[in-house]
Design a protein around this motif. Sequence first.
Motif, PDB file in Angstrom:
ATOM      1  N   LEU A 286       0.826  -1.209   0.000  1.00 17.17           N
ATOM      2  CA  LEU A 286       0.000   0.000   0.000  1.00 17.17           C
ATOM      3  C   LEU A 286       0.860   1.258   0.000  1.00 17.17           C
ATOM      4  O   LEU A 286       0.570   2.225  -0.719  1.00 17.17           O
ATOM      5  CB  LEU A 286      -0.926  -0.006   1.220  1.00 17.17           C
ATOM      6  CG  LEU A 286      -1.839   1.205   1.406  1.00 17.17           C
ATOM      7  CD1 LEU A 286      -2.890   1.250   0.303  1.00 17.17           C
ATOM      8  CD2 LEU A 286      -2.515   1.165   2.783  1.00 17.17           C
ATOM      9  N   LEU A 287       1.917   1.237   0.798  1.00 19.15           N
ATOM     10  CA  LEU A 287       2.786   2.413   0.916  1.00 19.15           C
ATOM     11  C   LEU A 287       3.915   2.432  -0.114  1.00 19.15           C
ATOM     12  O   LEU A 287       4.659   3.406  -0.204  1.00 19.15           O
ATOM     13  CB  LEU A 287       3.383   2.477   2.329  1.00 19.15           C
ATOM     14  CG  LEU A 287       2.383   2.552   3.486  1.00 19.15           C
ATOM     15  CD1 LEU A 287       3.128   2.623   4.824  1.00 19.15           C
ATOM     16  CD2 LEU A 287       1.446   3.744   3.332  1.00 19.15           C
ATOM     17  N   ASP A 288       4.040   1.317  -0.840  1.00 20.10           N
ATOM     18  CA  ASP A 288       5.078   1.161  -1.858  1.00 20.10           C
ATOM     19  C   ASP A 288       6.471   1.380  -1.275  1.00 20.10           C
ATOM     20  O   ASP A 288       7.306   2.091  -1.826  1.00 20.10           O
ATOM     21  CB  ASP A 288       4.836   2.127  -3.026  1.00 20.10           C
ATOM     22  CG  ASP A 288       5.670   1.790  -4.260  1.00 20.10           C
ATOM     23  OD1 ASP A 288       6.041   0.604  -4.399  1.00 20.10           O
ATOM     24  OD2 ASP A 288       5.962   2.694  -5.064  1.00 20.10           O
ATOM     25  N   LYS A 289       6.705   0.748  -0.125  1.00 19.55           N
ATOM     26  CA  LYS A 289       8.025   0.828   0.503  1.00 19.55           C
ATOM     27  C   LYS A 289       8.199  -0.333   1.477  1.00 19.55           C
ATOM     28  O   LYS A 289       7.224  -0.815   2.061  1.00 19.55           O
ATOM     29  CB  LYS A 289       8.205   2.153   1.247  1.00 19.55           C
ATOM     30  CG  LYS A 289       7.311   2.330   2.454  1.00 19.55           C
ATOM     31  CD  LYS A 289       7.539   3.660   3.142  1.00 19.55           C
ATOM     32  CE  LYS A 289       8.904   3.755   3.762  1.00 19.55           C
ATOM     33  NZ  LYS A 289       9.125   5.025   4.478  1.00 19.55           N
ATOM     34  N   GLU A 290       9.421  -0.767   1.639  1.00 21.15           N
ATOM     35  CA  GLU A 290       9.720  -1.808   2.615  1.00 21.15           C
ATOM     36  C   GLU A 290       9.930  -1.144   3.974  1.00 21.15           C
ATOM     37  O   GLU A 290      10.635  -0.134   4.081  1.00 21.15           O
ATOM     38  CB  GLU A 290      10.969  -2.587   2.214  1.00 21.15           C
ATOM     39  CG  GLU A 290      11.229  -3.776   3.122  1.00 21.15           C
ATOM     40  CD  GLU A 290      12.345  -4.679   2.619  1.00 21.15           C
ATOM     41  OE1 GLU A 290      12.616  -5.696   3.278  1.00 21.15           O
ATOM     42  OE2 GLU A 290      12.943  -4.358   1.576  1.00 21.15           O
ATOM     43  N   ILE A 291       9.307  -1.727   4.998  1.00 21.19           N
ATOM     44  CA  ILE A 291       9.435  -1.156   6.341  1.00 21.19           C
ATOM     45  C   ILE A 291      10.596  -1.872   7.034  1.00 21.19           C
ATOM     46  O   ILE A 291      10.423  -2.787   7.845  1.00 21.19           O
ATOM     47  CB  ILE A 291       8.119  -1.310   7.129  1.00 21.19           C
ATOM     48  CG1 ILE A 291       6.950  -0.760   6.299  1.00 21.19           C
ATOM     49  CG2 ILE A 291       8.205  -0.554   8.463  1.00 21.19           C
ATOM     50  CD1 ILE A 291       5.580  -1.041   6.901  1.00 21.19           C
TER      51      ILE A 291
END
Length: 297
Positions: A286-291
């Motif tokens: 959804l955020l288009d990023k790896e946390i």
Amino acid sequence: MIEKPSVPDIYIIGAQKSGTTTLYDWLSQHPQIYGHPLAKDYPFFSSSQTFKEGLSQFSSFAKKAPKDILALGGEANAMYSSSSIQRMQEVIPSAYLIAILREPVIRAYSAYTYAVERLMENRPFGQAISEELQGLTYEPADALQRDYLGHGHYAQQLREVFQFFPRERVKIVFFENLKADPTTELKAIFEFLDIKNDFIPNLSIRNETKGSHRSKWLTKLTYAKPSSEKLRKLGKLLVPFSIRTSIRQKLAEFNRIEAPKPEFPDDVRSLLQEHYKKEITALESLLDKEINVWHTN
């Protein structure tokens, strides 16, 4: 001409037990932000009863903000339910929203220890999680404080937020980054709000769970709800909101003491990690990023 009610320009929408009270305090110190000391966690959006009572109390907080200063508000539970999000769109459609997300396994345990401290929970953590996994549901008011699994379903909550608010008005902050490097994270938030970005507040921590209380009786007095609707209304009439809230906050702070927190068994931790695997993947998509900070903790 009817005067339009004052509403916050900035609203912290959660998540519960992710540093919302501390962030509210830090932002309130900025010279271009006004945060009324009683506005944080006034349950205007999350409580159907409070919402039905109208804008009067809610708008009074922002009304006190000086001219040309951004008014701040926030509820730790604001993004938890669809009703809250729809109400926010109705009342504060142009607000900047800030969501703080904490690694969901640790967040669930923190919420549990907070509930234990407040005498809202007497089950072992493993039992509470097992019952929720088996389908246990809470009454709406109880779910706002417990529902240990549901509060960590961030992807679902943010999808609904994005249905009502443009993404460019929503700032996502990760609790772990805020804790590790508050100055850098605050600078990014100030830039998002388009205000002076080099301000550094007093970085004291607020509302930490301490583990226990001096007096069970005082804890019950602080958090208990009136036994009837008539008593609740009478109390509101006799004691103004500002006095009730200030007394409650002072009693709660005085009554909390350091003590060992409940056990967090390894098998329960593993159970939660498995439960949230898909959730974290969905959030990253959804955020288009790896946390990364969640994968290294």
